[in-house]
Design a protein around this motif. Structure first.
Motif: not given
Length: 306
Positions: A201-204, A229-234, A239-254
């Motif tokens: 999820r990118a933000w500016r 961060v809130q939008a990403l969590e929502e 999310a399926p339990a059998d898939v590993e998910v890494h969260r990443r919030v980054v400043e910049g153009h998407a």
């Protein structure tokens, strides 16, 4: 009935790499691979062969392209269920019609007329902007160890090499978080490959908010980051339990953030909103940007709006 993976072929290097990727994907999904050639694609050398066989040059060229692509697919994955078709129409129309009865539509970056493979060809762009099913434009190396030598070789020439254990890529699946459909697609693709999903999820912070009150420059930025961060969590709730998910919030153009993330990814997934009665190119700025600049294959997943 399981819908096939459809790949557009034209004999070019990019389309042959798309055949490799599509063959792997079809086997992963357990569905058939359908190779489609639109015979009004750019003509190339074949007149002499046509004269020798006593057949129209265009028909010989089409058969040669399709047969070479089929041999290539079988060399890549001997267990792939394969069908082919030659259609005497413009490629954009053919592939968009195919997208109505496909689980996935796959294209290369450019056709034989392309002068710069780094840029996206008009056929791939049009298909990505209008297809009814998810579309993958095969960019980057995507674990194609054969390299340029294989791209221009006849698919049936030389000894066959077994690639049965090869998936489209062992790299992680990166998805730009916004719409729901791309996330669902990302989870499914990651599960098939046995790789993690990186949800981005990118933000500016708008410039006016950071300059109106110099002493409070950091506060608006923190607020925008927290909202991201809130939008990403929502979005990742459920999310399926059998898939590993890494969260990443980054400043910049998407589009810039996602292109950077594509450099060591196996697949980049973005969404594109579709409106049934809208006839223009239905790609947002983010999807358009990553299609031109991603370092790995890009999946564009339509999100239909009434």
């Amino acid at each position: 009935m399981d819908l096939p993976v459809v790949v557009g072929v034209d004999g070019s290097g990019p389309s042959l790499r798309a055949v490799d990727w599509a063959a792997d994907e079809a086997v992963l999904r357990g569905v058939a691979l359908r190779l489609v050639y639109a015979s009004l694609w750019e003509r190339y050398e074949g007149d002499r062969l046509a004269e020798d066989l006593g057949e129209p040059a265009e028909r010989v060229r089409a058969q040669d392209v399709v047969e070479s692509a089929a041999r290539r697919a079988r060399r890549r994955r001997a267990d792939v269920k394969l069908s082919t078709d030659i259609v005497p129409e413009e490629p954009e129309y053919v592939l968009l019609r195919e997208s109505r009865s496909a689980s996935l539509l796959v294209t290369g970056t450019r056709g034989r007329s392309g002068v710069a493979e780094a840029l996206l060809g008009s056929v791939s762009l049009t298909v990505a902007g209008h297809a009814h099913c998810p579309t993958v434009v095969v960019r980057g190396s995507h674990d194609n160890r054969g390299g340029a030598r294989d791209d221009h070789a006849r698919a049936g020439d030389g000894p066959a090499r077994s690639r049965e254990s090869r998936a489209p890529s062992s790299g992680r699946v990166v998805v730009g978080v916004g719409e729901k459909a791309p996330l669902r697609f990302a989870f499914e693709e990651a599960r098939r490959r046995g790789v993690p999903v990186e949800a981005v999820r990118a933000w500016r912070c708008p410039a006016r908010e950071s300059t109106d009150h110099p002493r409070q420059t950091g506060e608006p930025a923190r607020l925008h980051e927290q909202q991201a961060v809130q939008a990403l969590e929502e979005a990742l709730q459920g999310a399926p339990a059998d898939v590993e998910v890494h969260r990443r919030v980054v400043e910049g153009h998407a589009r810039t953030v996602l292109v950077d993330a594509s450099r060591d990814a196996g697949l980049l997934i973005v969404g594109a909103r579709r409106r049934p009665r809208h006839f223009g190119l239905q790609l947002g700025r983010v999807a358009h940007g990553v299609l031109h600049h991603s370092a790995c294959p890009v999946a564009v997943v339509p999100e239909w709006n009434d």
